[in-house]
Design a protein around this motif. Structure first.
Motif, PDB file in Angstrom:
ATOM      1  N   PHE A  38       0.743  -0.910  -0.053  1.00 33.83           N
ATOM      2  CA  PHE A  38       0.191   0.068  -0.039  1.00 33.83           C
ATOM      3  C   PHE A  38       0.833   1.277   0.050  1.00 33.83           C
ATOM      4  O   PHE A  38       0.459   2.274  -0.628  1.00 33.83           O
ATOM      5  N   ALA A  39       2.029   1.380   0.744  1.00 32.81           N
ATOM      6  CA  ALA A  39       2.893   2.555   0.776  1.00 32.81           C
ATOM      7  C   ALA A  39       3.412   2.698  -0.903  1.00 32.81           C
ATOM      8  O   ALA A  39       3.313   3.627  -1.277  1.00 32.81           O
ATOM      9  N   SER A  40       3.522   1.712  -1.792  1.00 34.61           N
ATOM     10  CA  SER A  40       4.068   1.637  -3.236  1.00 34.61           C
ATOM     11  C   SER A  40       2.662   2.286  -3.974  1.00 34.61           C
ATOM     12  O   SER A  40       2.700   3.021  -4.749  1.00 34.61           O
ATOM     13  N   LEU A  41       1.336   1.686  -3.586  1.00 32.23           N
ATOM     14  CA  LEU A  41       0.257   1.988  -4.267  1.00 32.23           C
ATOM     15  C   LEU A  41      -0.029   3.632  -3.967  1.00 32.23           C
ATOM     16  O   LEU A  41      -0.449   4.211  -4.840  1.00 32.23           O
ATOM     17  N   PHE A  42      -0.081   4.111  -2.549  1.00 37.39           N
ATOM     18  CA  PHE A  42      -0.292   5.492  -2.244  1.00 37.39           C
ATOM     19  C   PHE A  42       0.958   6.475  -2.544  1.00 37.39           C
ATOM     20  O   PHE A  42       0.748   7.631  -2.468  1.00 37.39           O
ATOM     21  N   GLY A  43       2.068   5.818  -2.861  1.00 41.08           N
ATOM     22  CA  GLY A  43       3.314   6.740  -2.861  1.00 41.08           C
ATOM     23  C   GLY A  43       3.899   7.404  -1.366  1.00 41.08           C
ATOM     24  O   GLY A  43       4.454   8.118  -1.410  1.00 41.08           O
ATOM     25  N   LYS A  44       3.361   7.056  -0.344  1.00 38.56           N
ATOM     26  CA  LYS A  44       3.598   7.220   1.010  1.00 38.56           C
ATOM     27  C   LYS A  44       3.484   6.180   2.133  1.00 38.56           C
ATOM     28  O   LYS A  44       2.597   5.393   1.734  1.00 38.56           O
ATOM     29  N   SER A  45       3.916   6.397   3.053  1.00 37.99           N
ATOM     30  CA  SER A  45       3.975   5.091   4.203  1.00 37.99           C
ATOM     31  C   SER A  45       2.629   5.196   4.875  1.00 37.99           C
ATOM     32  O   SER A  45       1.972   6.351   5.007  1.00 37.99           O
ATOM     33  N   HIS A  46       2.297   4.345   5.607  1.00 34.27           N
ATOM     34  CA  HIS A  46       1.307   4.251   6.635  1.00 34.27           C
ATOM     35  C   HIS A  46       1.601   5.469   7.741  1.00 34.27           C
ATOM     36  O   HIS A  46       2.634   5.848   7.940  1.00 34.27           O
ATOM     37  N   TYR A  47       0.662   6.032   8.381  1.00 28.55           N
ATOM     38  CA  TYR A  47       0.837   6.976   9.404  1.00 28.55           C
ATOM     39  C   TYR A  47       0.502   6.707  10.830  1.00 28.55           C
ATOM     40  O   TYR A  47       0.851   7.073  11.805  1.00 28.55           O
ATOM     41  N   LYS A  48       0.147   5.421  11.135  1.00 32.35           N
ATOM     42  CA  LYS A  48      -0.118   4.955  12.410  1.00 32.35           C
ATOM     43  C   LYS A  48      -0.244   2.964  12.485  1.00 32.35           C
ATOM     44  O   LYS A  48      -1.061   2.788  11.448  1.00 32.35           O
ATOM     45  N   ILE A  49       0.512   2.604  13.248  1.00 30.32           N
ATOM     46  CA  ILE A  49       0.358   1.207  13.180  1.00 30.32           C
ATOM     47  C   ILE A  49      -0.262   0.975  14.978  1.00 30.32           C
ATOM     48  O   ILE A  49       0.224   1.721  16.010  1.00 30.32           O
ATOM     49  N   GLU A  50      -1.447   0.273  15.229  1.00 35.29           N
ATOM     50  CA  GLU A  50      -1.887   0.138  16.408  1.00 35.29           C
ATOM     51  C   GLU A  50      -2.465  -1.311  16.596  1.00 35.29           C
ATOM     52  O   GLU A  50      -3.093  -1.754  15.780  1.00 35.29           O
ATOM     53  N   GLU A  51      -2.071  -1.721  17.855  1.00 30.49           N
ATOM     54  CA  GLU A  51      -2.844  -2.995  18.276  1.00 30.49           C
ATOM     55  C   GLU A  51      -4.109  -2.859  19.065  1.00 30.49           C
ATOM     56  O   GLU A  51      -3.994  -2.102  20.135  1.00 30.49           O
ATOM     57  N   VAL A  52      -5.097  -3.484  18.738  1.00 29.27           N
ATOM     58  CA  VAL A  52      -6.416  -3.764  19.540  1.00 29.27           C
ATOM     59  C   VAL A  52      -6.383  -5.153  20.258  1.00 29.27           C
ATOM     60  O   VAL A  52      -6.972  -5.856  19.445  1.00 29.27           O
ATOM     61  N   ILE A  53      -6.011  -5.342  21.361  1.00 26.58           N
ATOM     62  CA  ILE A  53      -5.869  -6.448  21.941  1.00 26.58           C
ATOM     63  C   ILE A  53      -7.086  -6.982  22.162  1.00 26.58           C
ATOM     64  O   ILE A  53      -7.378  -8.330  21.942  1.00 26.58           O
ATOM     65  N   SER A  54      -8.255  -6.433  22.324  1.00 27.85           N
ATOM     66  CA  SER A  54      -9.591  -6.749  22.812  1.00 27.85           C
ATOM     67  C   SER A  54     -10.120  -7.705  21.320  1.00 27.85           C
ATOM     68  O   SER A  54     -10.926  -8.370  21.696  1.00 27.85           O
ATOM     69  N   GLU A  55      -9.683  -7.075  20.332  1.00 29.37           N
ATOM     70  CA  GLU A  55     -10.340  -7.713  18.935  1.00 29.37           C
ATOM     71  C   GLU A  55      -9.147  -8.598  18.247  1.00 29.37           C
ATOM     72  O   GLU A  55      -9.423  -9.151  17.196  1.00 29.37           O
ATOM     73  N   GLY A  56      -7.991  -8.869  18.963  1.00 33.81           N
ATOM     74  CA  GLY A  56      -7.094  -9.653  18.441  1.00 33.81           C
ATOM     75  C   GLY A  56      -6.654  -9.328  17.032  1.00 33.81           C
ATOM     76  O   GLY A  56      -6.431  -9.927  16.131  1.00 33.81           O
ATOM     77  N   VAL A  57      -6.121  -8.065  16.827  1.00 35.02           N
ATOM     78  CA  VAL A  57      -6.035  -7.471  15.608  1.00 35.02           C
ATOM     79  C   VAL A  57      -4.980  -6.123  15.902  1.00 35.02           C
ATOM     80  O   VAL A  57      -4.644  -5.592  16.685  1.00 35.02           O
ATOM     81  N   LYS A  58      -4.056  -6.172  14.734  1.00 33.41           N
ATOM     82  CA  LYS A  58      -2.868  -5.302  14.586  1.00 33.41           C
ATOM     83  C   LYS A  58      -3.563  -4.399  13.372  1.00 33.41           C
ATOM     84  O   LYS A  58      -3.722  -4.976  12.245  1.00 33.41           O
ATOM     85  N   THR A  59      -3.570  -3.010  13.393  1.00 25.03           N
ATOM     86  CA  THR A  59      -3.807  -2.191  12.383  1.00 25.03           C
ATOM     87  C   THR A  59      -2.745  -1.324  11.675  1.00 25.03           C
ATOM     88  O   THR A  59      -1.843  -1.062  12.658  1.00 25.03           O
TER      89      THR A  59
END
Length: 136
Positions: free
Chosen positions: A21-42
């Protein structure tokens, strides 16, 4: 519902998907976050005024792991920004929609969230998002 807040995409490998997606948009993500209660990393990307949320399961029992097992990688949900999530949940219940969590819960990106069951929304998981001002 004010606007589309973001589109959630289920991915198997967040690191590889961040690169794609960084290649697609031409820029990096702005945030990574884990939501432990949902068992997910975003991971969040912006494209103009739009946001994309990539979701990777952190355990095999998480909703994202189950989604990928059943349907593969792809669009998982569409999130809509709302001003008053409690009122919106009540309104949508009266309209006949099935709300998966009637009490909003803490989600990623400083949001309170609730979901509508896809069986009542033409097969699309709908997320309601309200800015969580309790943290400010």
């Amino acid at each position: 519902m004010n606007k589309i807040e973001h589109i959630g995409i289920a991915v198997k490998d967040l690191e590889k998907s961040n690169q794609l997606f960084a290649s697609l948009f031409g820029k990096s993500h702005y945030k990574i976050e884990e939501v432990i209660s949902e068992g997910v990393k975003t991971s969040f990307f912006k494209s103009g005024p739009n946001k994309i949320e990539l979701l990777e399961a952190t355990n095999p029992n998480s909703p994202i792991a189950k989604f990928i097992e059943k349907k593969g990688e792809g669009i998982h949900h569409i999130a809509f920004a709302v001003d008053d999530i409690i009122s919106e949940i009540k309104r949508l219940k009266k309209e006949g929609f099935t709300v998966l969590n009637e009490t909003p819960k803490k989600g990623a990106d400083n949001k309170l969230v609730a979901f509508l069951h896809p069986k009542t929304t033409n097969g699309v998981l709908i997320e309601l998002c309200q800015e969580d001002n309790s943290l400010k």
